[in-house]
Design a protein around this motif. Sequence first.
Motif, PDB file in Angstrom:
ATOM      1  N   LEU A   1       0.838  -1.188   0.000  1.00  8.85           N
ATOM      2  CA  LEU A   1       0.000   0.000   0.000  1.00  8.85           C
ATOM      3  C   LEU A   1       0.880   1.247   0.000  1.00  8.85           C
ATOM      4  CD1 LEU A   1      -2.800  -1.013   2.530  1.00  8.85           C
ATOM      5  CD2 LEU A   1      -2.690  -1.398   0.059  1.00  8.85           C
ATOM      6  N   GLN A   2       0.306   2.358  -0.386  1.00  7.42           N
ATOM      7  CA  GLN A   2       1.071   3.596  -0.576  1.00  7.42           C
ATOM      8  C   GLN A   2       1.766   4.044   0.702  1.00  7.42           C
ATOM      9  OE1 GLN A   2      -1.264   6.763  -2.224  1.00  7.42           O
ATOM     10  NE2 GLN A   2       0.492   8.075  -2.639  1.00  7.42           N
ATOM     11  N   ASN A   3       1.146   3.825   1.856  1.00  8.34           N
ATOM     12  CA  ASN A   3       1.700   4.329   3.114  1.00  8.34           C
ATOM     13  C   ASN A   3       2.617   3.327   3.805  1.00  8.34           C
ATOM     14  OD1 ASN A   3      -0.318   2.508   3.749  1.00  8.34           O
ATOM     15  ND2 ASN A   3      -1.014   3.619   5.555  1.00  8.34           N
ATOM     16  N   GLU A   4       2.917   2.190   3.176  1.00 12.44           N
ATOM     17  CA  GLU A   4       3.695   1.142   3.830  1.00 12.44           C
ATOM     18  C   GLU A   4       5.183   1.251   3.506  1.00 12.44           C
ATOM     19  OE1 GLU A   4       0.246  -2.288   4.210  1.00 12.44           O
ATOM     20  OE2 GLU A   4       1.645  -2.379   2.520  1.00 12.44           O
ATOM     21  N   VAL A   5       5.991   0.783   4.459  1.00 19.24           N
ATOM     22  CA  VAL A   5       7.442   0.751   4.270  1.00 19.24           C
ATOM     23  C   VAL A   5       7.768  -0.085   3.042  1.00 19.24           C
ATOM     24  CG1 VAL A   5       9.616  -0.005   5.286  1.00 19.24           C
ATOM     25  CG2 VAL A   5       7.859   1.046   6.733  1.00 19.24           C
ATOM     26  N   ASN A   6       8.693   0.405   2.249  1.00 23.99           N
ATOM     27  CA  ASN A   6       9.015  -0.252   0.988  1.00 23.99           C
ATOM     28  C   ASN A   6       9.928  -1.461   1.199  1.00 23.99           C
ATOM     29  OD1 ASN A   6       9.126  -0.803  -1.726  1.00 23.99           O
ATOM     30  ND2 ASN A   6      10.729   0.709  -2.152  1.00 23.99           N
ATOM     31  N   SER A   7       9.352  -2.491   1.824  1.00 27.85           N
ATOM     32  CA  SER A   7      10.023  -3.775   1.989  1.00 27.85           C
ATOM     33  C   SER A   7       9.166  -4.826   1.305  1.00 27.85           C
ATOM     34  CB  SER A   7      10.172  -4.137   3.468  1.00 27.85           C
ATOM     35  OG  SER A   7      10.900  -3.159   4.167  1.00 27.85           O
ATOM     36  N   PRO A   8       9.759  -5.731   0.546  1.00 26.61           N
ATOM     37  CA  PRO A   8       8.942  -6.741  -0.131  1.00 26.61           C
ATOM     38  C   PRO A   8       8.252  -7.661   0.873  1.00 26.61           C
ATOM     39  CG  PRO A   8      11.270  -7.270  -0.327  1.00 26.61           C
ATOM     40  CD  PRO A   8      11.195  -5.902   0.253  1.00 26.61           C
ATOM     41  N   ILE A   9       7.025  -8.009   0.573  1.00 21.80           N
ATOM     42  CA  ILE A   9       6.310  -8.975   1.404  1.00 21.80           C
ATOM     43  C   ILE A   9       6.905 -10.353   1.153  1.00 21.80           C
ATOM     44  CG2 ILE A   9       4.082 -10.081   1.808  1.00 21.80           C
ATOM     45  CD1 ILE A   9       2.784  -7.380   1.164  1.00 21.80           C
ATOM     46  N   ARG A  10       7.308 -11.002   2.233  1.00 19.20           N
ATOM     47  CA  ARG A  10       7.990 -12.286   2.126  1.00 19.20           C
ATOM     48  C   ARG A  10       7.071 -13.408   2.595  1.00 19.20           C
ATOM     49  NH1 ARG A  10      11.974  -8.489   3.520  1.00 19.20           N
ATOM     50  NH2 ARG A  10      13.779  -8.546   2.124  1.00 19.20           N
ATOM     51  N   GLY A  11       7.610 -14.632   2.539  1.00 20.80           N
ATOM     52  CA  GLY A  11       6.807 -15.793   2.886  1.00 20.80           C
ATOM     53  C   GLY A  11       5.958 -16.212   1.711  1.00 20.80           C
ATOM     54  N   VAL A  12       5.306 -17.348   1.865  1.00 16.56           N
ATOM     55  CA  VAL A  12       4.493 -17.900   0.787  1.00 16.56           C
ATOM     56  C   VAL A  12       3.071 -17.367   0.916  1.00 16.56           C
ATOM     57  CG1 VAL A  12       3.684 -19.975  -0.377  1.00 16.56           C
ATOM     58  CG2 VAL A  12       5.929 -19.972   0.754  1.00 16.56           C
ATOM     59  N   VAL A  13       2.725 -16.463   0.018  1.00 20.07           N
ATOM     60  CA  VAL A  13       1.379 -15.880  -0.004  1.00 20.07           C
ATOM     61  C   VAL A  13       0.476 -16.792  -0.826  1.00 20.07           C
ATOM     62  CG1 VAL A  13       0.011 -13.891  -0.754  1.00 20.07           C
ATOM     63  CG2 VAL A  13       2.275 -13.535   0.248  1.00 20.07           C
ATOM     64  N   PRO A  14      -0.701 -17.149  -0.313  1.00 19.08           N
ATOM     65  CA  PRO A  14      -1.563 -18.088  -1.034  1.00 19.08           C
ATOM     66  C   PRO A  14      -2.028 -17.527  -2.371  1.00 19.08           C
ATOM     67  CG  PRO A  14      -2.740 -17.100   0.801  1.00 19.08           C
ATOM     68  CD  PRO A  14      -1.310 -16.693   0.946  1.00 19.08           C
ATOM     69  N   LYS A  15      -2.168 -18.415  -3.342  1.00 19.57           N
ATOM     70  CA  LYS A  15      -2.594 -18.020  -4.687  1.00 19.57           C
ATOM     71  C   LYS A  15      -3.931 -18.633  -5.099  1.00 19.57           C
ATOM     72  CE  LYS A  15       1.153 -15.640  -5.575  1.00 19.57           C
ATOM     73  NZ  LYS A  15       1.095 -14.165  -5.657  1.00 19.57           N
ATOM     74  N   LYS A  16      -4.394 -19.629  -4.361  1.00 17.94           N
ATOM     75  CA  LYS A  16      -5.562 -20.374  -4.827  1.00 17.94           C
ATOM     76  C   LYS A  16      -6.668 -20.470  -3.783  1.00 17.94           C
ATOM     77  CE  LYS A  16      -2.811 -23.207  -8.001  1.00 17.94           C
ATOM     78  NZ  LYS A  16      -2.432 -24.590  -8.392  1.00 17.94           N
TER      79      LYS A  16
END
Length: 238
Positions: free
Chosen positions: A102-117
């Motif tokens: 989101l625009q107001n969030e620290v620019n760090s990539p979201i890590r871990g396995v994010v669900p896709k299905k």
Amino acid sequence: MKMTKADTLFQLSFMPRVFPVNCYFVEEEDSLTLIDAALPYSTKSIMDAAQVVGKPITRLIVTHAHDDHVGALDRLKALIPDLQVSISVRDALLLAGNSTLLQNEVNSPIRGVVPKKIKTQPDLLLKEGDRIGSLEVISSPGHTPGSISLLDTRNHSLIVGDALQTRGGTAVSGMIKPLFPFPAFGTWNKLIALESAKKLRSYKPRLLAVGHGKMLEHPGNSIDRAIVEAELKLQPGK
């Protein structure tokens, strides 16, 4: 699967000796609230455990949208169509497979396995201070941007998802424990995770329940040590 009871809390631990993945039942007067949904193959064990306790599962609260916390979600929803599913407003986006910051969030990539299905859509989107049964929602970002913790207001048991771990030693999310480093690898922002750990400590929990590792009674000193360790490691230049 190993089930351990502590007051109104039941820990369901999958692969406890190798790679512990925990979910929890919070026992209410006439029902169970399930916290997190573990792994895809966990469905039958979760349902069987509810039979042992002798109460129906009526609610499911997701602490954060990583695969090892939502694995059985769709299958549980199919078996319990009236199951009320809740997650934070922020991590609902991750649950839907959207890992954009989101625009107001620290620019760090979201890590871990994010669900896709995941097909299940949440019924409730949670924010700080909301109540579900006996549980109070505490915003505790860091591991993911929308991670939440849950305080049982009856007895001060605190379920924190991956905001802290106890496997390999008590640690703030993002701090590597050599015997179990995996939660650290999946942490979005270590500094925010540290601030959340301090916030959680201020609630003076009588029991700490984590996503990976055993429950801890009277965990204050352990959390304090973990916070000091994180502060030292996150000092500039370290």
